[in-house]
Design a protein around this motif. Structure first.
Motif, PDB file in Angstrom:
ATOM      1  N   THR A 151      18.152 -19.924  63.675  1.00  0.00           N
ATOM      2  CA  THR A 151      18.594 -21.013  62.815  1.00  0.00           C
ATOM      3  C   THR A 151      17.676 -22.226  62.953  1.00  0.00           C
ATOM      4  OG1 THR A 151      20.885 -20.282  63.043  1.00  0.00           O
ATOM      5  CG2 THR A 151      20.530 -22.540  62.287  1.00  0.00           C
ATOM      6  N   GLY A 152      17.233 -22.771  61.822  1.00  0.00           N
ATOM      7  CA  GLY A 152      16.441 -23.994  61.807  1.00  0.00           C
ATOM      8  C   GLY A 152      15.006 -23.835  62.264  1.00  0.00           C
ATOM      9  N   ARG A 153      14.487 -22.602  62.292  1.00  0.00           N
ATOM     10  CA  ARG A 153      13.120 -22.378  62.778  1.00  0.00           C
ATOM     11  C   ARG A 153      12.364 -21.416  61.862  1.00  0.00           C
ATOM     12  NH1 ARG A 153      11.253 -25.359  67.089  1.00  0.00           N
ATOM     13  NH2 ARG A 153      10.366 -23.572  68.167  1.00  0.00           N
ATOM     14  N   ALA A 154      12.647 -21.440  60.572  1.00  0.00           N
ATOM     15  CA  ALA A 154      12.122 -20.414  59.668  1.00  0.00           C
ATOM     16  C   ALA A 154      10.598 -20.386  59.607  1.00  0.00           C
ATOM     17  CB  ALA A 154      12.689 -20.608  58.261  1.00  0.00           C
ATOM     18  N   THR A 155       9.943 -21.533  59.555  1.00  0.00           N
ATOM     19  CA  THR A 155       8.487 -21.532  59.435  1.00  0.00           C
ATOM     20  C   THR A 155       7.834 -20.928  60.669  1.00  0.00           C
ATOM     21  OG1 THR A 155       8.470 -23.459  57.952  1.00  0.00           O
ATOM     22  CG2 THR A 155       6.446 -22.998  59.164  1.00  0.00           C
ATOM     23  N   TYR A 156       8.297 -21.332  61.838  1.00  0.00           N
ATOM     24  CA  TYR A 156       7.742 -20.773  63.074  1.00  0.00           C
ATOM     25  C   TYR A 156       8.064 -19.287  63.175  1.00  0.00           C
ATOM     26  CZ  TYR A 156       6.419 -20.581  68.018  1.00  0.00           C
ATOM     27  OH  TYR A 156       5.809 -20.268  69.212  1.00  0.00           O
ATOM     28  N   ALA A 157       9.274 -18.908  62.778  1.00  0.00           N
ATOM     29  CA  ALA A 157       9.654 -17.496  62.803  1.00  0.00           C
ATOM     30  C   ALA A 157       8.759 -16.675  61.890  1.00  0.00           C
ATOM     31  CB  ALA A 157      11.115 -17.348  62.380  1.00  0.00           C
ATOM     32  N   ALA A 158       8.500 -17.190  60.688  1.00  0.00           N
ATOM     33  CA  ALA A 158       7.643 -16.470  59.745  1.00  0.00           C
ATOM     34  C   ALA A 158       6.227 -16.322  60.299  1.00  0.00           C
ATOM     35  CB  ALA A 158       7.603 -17.209  58.403  1.00  0.00           C
ATOM     36  N   CYS A 159       5.734 -17.370  60.944  1.00  0.00           N
ATOM     37  CA  CYS A 159       4.392 -17.311  61.527  1.00  0.00           C
ATOM     38  C   CYS A 159       4.313 -16.233  62.607  1.00  0.00           C
ATOM     39  CB  CYS A 159       4.022 -18.664  62.126  1.00  0.00           C
ATOM     40  SG  CYS A 159       3.731 -19.989  60.930  1.00  0.00           S
ATOM     41  N   LYS A 160       5.297 -16.217  63.491  1.00  0.00           N
ATOM     42  CA  LYS A 160       5.256 -15.255  64.584  1.00  0.00           C
ATOM     43  C   LYS A 160       5.562 -13.840  64.106  1.00  0.00           C
ATOM     44  CE  LYS A 160       3.904 -17.933  67.851  1.00  0.00           C
ATOM     45  NZ  LYS A 160       2.543 -17.744  68.434  1.00  0.00           N
ATOM     46  N   GLY A 161       6.313 -13.715  63.017  1.00  0.00           N
ATOM     47  CA  GLY A 161       6.474 -12.403  62.404  1.00  0.00           C
ATOM     48  C   GLY A 161       5.152 -11.877  61.883  1.00  0.00           C
ATOM     49  N   ALA A 162       4.349 -12.783  61.327  1.00  0.00           N
ATOM     50  CA  ALA A 162       3.013 -12.396  60.853  1.00  0.00           C
ATOM     51  C   ALA A 162       2.130 -11.958  62.012  1.00  0.00           C
ATOM     52  CB  ALA A 162       2.369 -13.563  60.106  1.00  0.00           C
ATOM     53  N   VAL A 163       2.256 -12.620  63.156  1.00  0.00           N
ATOM     54  CA  VAL A 163       1.476 -12.245  64.339  1.00  0.00           C
ATOM     55  C   VAL A 163       1.847 -10.831  64.797  1.00  0.00           C
ATOM     56  CG1 VAL A 163       1.113 -12.759  66.784  1.00  0.00           C
ATOM     57  CG2 VAL A 163       1.082 -14.610  65.109  1.00  0.00           C
ATOM     58  N   ALA A 164       3.137 -10.509  64.766  1.00  0.00           N
ATOM     59  CA  ALA A 164       3.568  -9.164  65.148  1.00  0.00           C
ATOM     60  C   ALA A 164       2.989  -8.126  64.197  1.00  0.00           C
ATOM     61  CB  ALA A 164       5.092  -9.084  65.154  1.00  0.00           C
ATOM     62  N   SER A 165       3.032  -8.401  62.900  1.00  0.00           N
ATOM     63  CA  SER A 165       2.495  -7.459  61.915  1.00  0.00           C
ATOM     64  C   SER A 165       0.999  -7.259  62.096  1.00  0.00           C
ATOM     65  CB  SER A 165       2.789  -7.956  60.494  1.00  0.00           C
ATOM     66  OG  SER A 165       4.176  -7.963  60.237  1.00  0.00           O
ATOM     67  N   ALA A 166       0.285  -8.347  62.380  1.00  0.00           N
ATOM     68  CA  ALA A 166      -1.160  -8.239  62.614  1.00  0.00           C
ATOM     69  C   ALA A 166      -1.442  -7.391  63.853  1.00  0.00           C
ATOM     70  CB  ALA A 166      -1.775  -9.630  62.774  1.00  0.00           C
ATOM     71  N   THR A 167      -0.616  -7.535  64.875  1.00  0.00           N
ATOM     72  CA  THR A 167      -0.785  -6.732  66.090  1.00  0.00           C
ATOM     73  C   THR A 167      -0.713  -5.247  65.771  1.00  0.00           C
ATOM     74  OG1 THR A 167       0.168  -8.482  67.488  1.00  0.00           O
ATOM     75  CG2 THR A 167       0.177  -6.235  68.369  1.00  0.00           C
ATOM     76  N   TYR A 168       0.301  -4.851  65.026  1.00  0.00           N
ATOM     77  CA  TYR A 168       0.477  -3.433  64.699  1.00  0.00           C
ATOM     78  C   TYR A 168      -0.678  -2.924  63.839  1.00  0.00           C
ATOM     79  CZ  TYR A 168       5.215  -4.853  66.058  1.00  0.00           C
ATOM     80  OH  TYR A 168       6.298  -5.370  66.717  1.00  0.00           O
ATOM     81  N   ALA A 169      -1.084  -3.730  62.862  1.00  0.00           N
ATOM     82  CA  ALA A 169      -2.157  -3.297  61.958  1.00  0.00           C
ATOM     83  C   ALA A 169      -3.495  -3.206  62.679  1.00  0.00           C
ATOM     84  CB  ALA A 169      -2.257  -4.262  60.774  1.00  0.00           C
ATOM     85  N   TRP A 170      -3.806  -4.203  63.525  1.00  0.00           N
ATOM     86  CA  TRP A 170      -5.066  -4.165  64.273  1.00  0.00           C
ATOM     87  C   TRP A 170      -5.093  -2.996  65.248  1.00  0.00           C
ATOM     88  CZ3 TRP A 170      -5.309 -10.103  65.570  1.00  0.00           C
ATOM     89  CH2 TRP A 170      -5.925 -10.779  64.508  1.00  0.00           C
ATOM     90  N   ALA A 171      -3.952  -2.704  65.867  1.00  0.00           N
ATOM     91  CA  ALA A 171      -3.903  -1.568  66.793  1.00  0.00           C
ATOM     92  C   ALA A 171      -4.248  -0.276  66.061  1.00  0.00           C
ATOM     93  CB  ALA A 171      -2.525  -1.470  67.435  1.00  0.00           C
ATOM     94  N   LEU A 172      -3.766  -0.144  64.834  1.00  0.00           N
ATOM     95  CA  LEU A 172      -4.112   1.040  64.034  1.00  0.00           C
ATOM     96  C   LEU A 172      -5.586   1.034  63.663  1.00  0.00           C
ATOM     97  CD1 LEU A 172      -1.001   1.206  61.674  1.00  0.00           C
ATOM     98  CD2 LEU A 172      -1.602   2.852  63.463  1.00  0.00           C
ATOM     99  N   ASP A 173      -6.099  -0.130  63.248  1.00  0.00           N
ATOM    100  CA  ASP A 173      -7.517  -0.240  62.868  1.00  0.00           C
ATOM    101  C   ASP A 173      -8.433   0.166  64.017  1.00  0.00           C
ATOM    102  OD1 ASP A 173      -6.860  -1.224  60.339  1.00  0.00           O
ATOM    103  OD2 ASP A 173      -6.985  -3.329  60.970  1.00  0.00           O
TER     104      ASP A 173
END
Length: 294
Positions: A151-173
């Motif tokens: 609650t009340g942290r959507a921008t930071y949450a979205a940023c860190k969600g993007a970091v998690a997605s990048a981690t998974y994609a880079w690991a595959l790359d």
């Protein structure tokens, strides 16, 4: 973590002028790495570097902005030419703040995304471009449990969600290159922790960033080979793996969907399968249920 597990390694830690970043840098240096302490706050970077040097470690400072592509290029080129082949990156630099959607300031949102997301992507892309031809290296992205939704942290949450997605994609790359990419979702009280913030169920947070640092050192070391593509939740005492997003079951297939089809799908099949919402695990309201307002 035994001393010397990072001997001969060249590691850059972004946002290392204070808090968790400082703990990561100091622990990596204590394990034998040559550490590049990066922070736009040059004074903070120098304070961390001086602490490392006083303890007998090797440290160099950088005030390059991770959100500036030219500055990132300059930083990594300097490391390679003057300090030796890069073997590790800790993508830690970040900006966190709290705001409800109706309180958001676009300039503040843009700044957070620029540092937290673009900065991670720029540094990671440059590091991986250097590491993959050599067939070894480790990138550790610093995420956050806030990415689960708070609650009340959507921008930071979205940023860190993007970091998690990048981690998974880079690991595959990088799966066939010998280079590993993992993420740590730390729990520790720092200057970025909101006043009164607690863990799930109101649990107390770890108040010592140094307790989290050994996990990052382990991921930077060859002792964690060949693990990649993982997000680890750690508070200095309790360690968990955060599961990857997955498509849920069952899968409903219709030759053609109508509004009525969705009504029946959620009444008959999905009603008891809706995900609880966010960090708080708040039960999801069911379609058709009455709206309860305070």
């Amino acid at each position: 973590m035994p001393n010397g597990v990072l001997t001969g390694k060249v590691v850059v830690v972004t946002g290392a002028g204070a808090g968790l970043g400082r703990a990561y840098a100091e622990h990596a240096a204590d394990a034998g790495a040559t550490v590049i302490v990066n922070d736009v706050n040059a004074e903070g970077a120098e304070t961390t570097a001086e602490s490392i040097r006083k303890a007998g470690g090797a440290a160099h400072t950088s005030s390059h902005s991770v959100s500036d592509a030219d500055a990132v290029e300059e930083l990594f080129d300097w490391i390679e030419s003057d300090l030796g082949p890069l073997t590790g990156l800790v993508n830690n630099a970040g900006i966190g703040y709290g705001a409800y959607p109706w309180e958001e300031d676009p300039a503040r949102m843009q700044r957070a995304v620029s540092v937290n997301v673009l900065g991670t992507l720029l540094c990671g892309a440059k590091a991986l471009a250097l590491m993959t031809p050599r067939g070894s290296g480790s990138v550790v992205n610093i995420g956050s449990g806030v990415s689960l939704g708070v609650t009340g942290r959507a921008t930071y949450a979205a940023c860190k969600g993007a970091v998690a997605s990048a981690t998974y994609a880079w690991a595959l790359d990088c799966a066939d290159t010998g280079v590993r990419v993992n993420s740590v979702s730390p729990i520790a009280v720092t200057g970025m922790t909101p006043q009164g913030f607690t863990g799930p169920g109101g649990s107390a947070l770890n108040d010592d960033p140094n307790r989290v640092a050994p996990l990052v050192t382990w991921l930077l070391s060859d002792l964690s080979v060949p693990m990649t593509g993982q997000t680890l939740r750690f508070d200095g005492r309790s360690l968990r793996i955060i599961t990857h997003p997955r498509l849920g079951e069952p899968e409903l297939v219709r030759p053609q969907w109508t509004v009525g089809s969705f009504v029946s799908a959620f009444e008959e099949t999905f009603s008891d399968r809706l995900e609880d919402i966010g960090w708080e695990r708040r039960p999801s309201p069911r379609p058709g249920a009455p709206v309860v307002r305070p």
